[in-house]
Design a protein around this motif. Structure first.
Motif, mmCIF file in Angstrom:
data_model
loop_
_atom_site.group_PDB
_atom_site.id
_atom_site.type_symbol
_atom_site.label_atom_id
_atom_site.label_comp_id
_atom_site.label_asym_id
_atom_site.label_seq_id
_atom_site.Cartn_x
_atom_site.Cartn_y
_atom_site.Cartn_z
ATOM 1 N N ASN A 133 0.918 -1.336 0.012
ATOM 2 C CA ASN A 133 0.099 0.134 0.092
ATOM 3 C C ASN A 133 0.892 1.411 -0.008
ATOM 4 N N THR A 134 1.811 1.244 0.946
ATOM 5 C CA THR A 134 2.719 2.348 1.064
ATOM 6 C C THR A 134 3.551 2.672 -0.184
ATOM 7 N N VAL A 135 4.194 1.667 -0.689
ATOM 8 C CA VAL A 135 4.975 1.722 -1.945
ATOM 9 C C VAL A 135 4.170 2.053 -3.237
ATOM 10 N N GLY A 136 3.011 1.510 -3.369
ATOM 11 C CA GLY A 136 1.953 1.863 -4.320
ATOM 12 C C GLY A 136 1.636 3.292 -4.250
ATOM 13 N N THR A 137 1.214 3.835 -3.239
ATOM 14 C CA THR A 137 0.934 5.104 -2.769
ATOM 15 C C THR A 137 1.958 6.192 -3.392
ATOM 16 N N GLU A 153 -3.603 -2.196 -5.716
ATOM 17 C CA GLU A 153 -4.729 -3.212 -5.614
ATOM 18 C C GLU A 153 -4.233 -4.327 -5.095
ATOM 19 N N GLN A 154 -3.066 -4.840 -5.233
ATOM 20 C CA GLN A 154 -2.609 -6.070 -4.532
ATOM 21 C C GLN A 154 -2.684 -6.038 -3.166
ATOM 22 N N ASN A 174 -6.642 5.137 -0.301
ATOM 23 C CA ASN A 174 -5.382 5.472 -0.910
ATOM 24 C C ASN A 174 -5.787 5.442 -2.326
ATOM 25 N N LEU A 175 -6.478 4.263 -2.857
ATOM 26 C CA LEU A 175 -6.953 4.211 -4.288
ATOM 27 C C LEU A 175 -7.653 5.279 -4.476
ATOM 28 N N ASP A 184 -8.532 10.218 -12.382
ATOM 29 C CA ASP A 184 -9.114 9.102 -12.689
ATOM 30 C C ASP A 184 -10.311 8.797 -12.407
ATOM 31 N N TYR A 185 -11.421 9.477 -12.657
ATOM 32 C CA TYR A 185 -12.703 9.420 -11.954
ATOM 33 C C TYR A 185 -13.529 8.191 -12.080
#
Length: 188
Positions: A133-137, A153-154, A174-175, A184-185
């Protein structure tokens, strides 16, 4: 007060967790600080490290207190005296998160990658979900990056598969944030 030291510390740790989940960081910090003192008195290095890590989270959640990183570093120092385990993976991930919320994306990714590597080695779903989550964000905060979005997403998929409600909520949040950030609505 009549409980044995270890039982009393465990009860304080559970109280601190519930206080954090119900947005009462001052009470969480007070309970964690008491538990930390008890664990140190018992020479329980594992729980000392856990309490330091969770104090880092509580300090940040209360007021974005810059001392949060000091607690996270202290947790890592304590946990490094023990065999590598899930608590170390979570400490790396908490450090990554502190850099994320402190707007240092490169450091967030660096610490997060360390957390991911250890979490994967240990097959620890919670640490892996948190770190992904942190790395993706962090990756999505700097640019619209499909690989970073995949990590987010993972993180969500792991949290849902393992009933990690707190981590699922963080992933959804975060997504949503990065979807709005990149307009990206449809996804948001």
């Amino acid at each position: 007060e009549g409980l044995a030291g270890g039982d009393q510390a465990a009860l304080l740790e559970e109280r601190a967790r519930e206080c954090m989940l119900t947005n009462r960081p001052d009470e969480a910090i007070e309970a964690r600080t008491r538990a930390l003192a008890m664990r140190r008195e018992q020479r329980d290095r594992l729980h000392e490290g856990i309490n330091l890590r969770e104090l880092a989270r509580s300090m940040w959640n209360r007021s974005a207190d810059p001392r949060a990183q000091e607690y996270a570093r202290a947790a890592i120092e304590v946990l490094q005296t023990l065999p590598p385990g899930r608590e170390m993976a979570m400490a790396f991930s908490v450090m990554a998160h502190l850099y994320l919320v402190g707007d240092d994306m490169a450091a967030a990714i660096e610490w997060g990658i360390r957390a991911i590597a250890l979490a994967e080695k240990l097959d620890d779903a919670e640490a892996l979900s948190h770190a992904l989550n942190t790395v993706g964000t962090a990756g999505m905060r700097t640019q619209h990056d499909p690989l970073s979005l995949t990590k987010l997403e993972q993180s969500l998929a792991i949290a849902l598969r393992h009933d990690l409600e707190e981590h699922a909520a963080r992933a959804y949040n975060n997504l949503y944030i990065v979807s709005v950030l990149h307009r990206d609505y449809v996804r948001g």
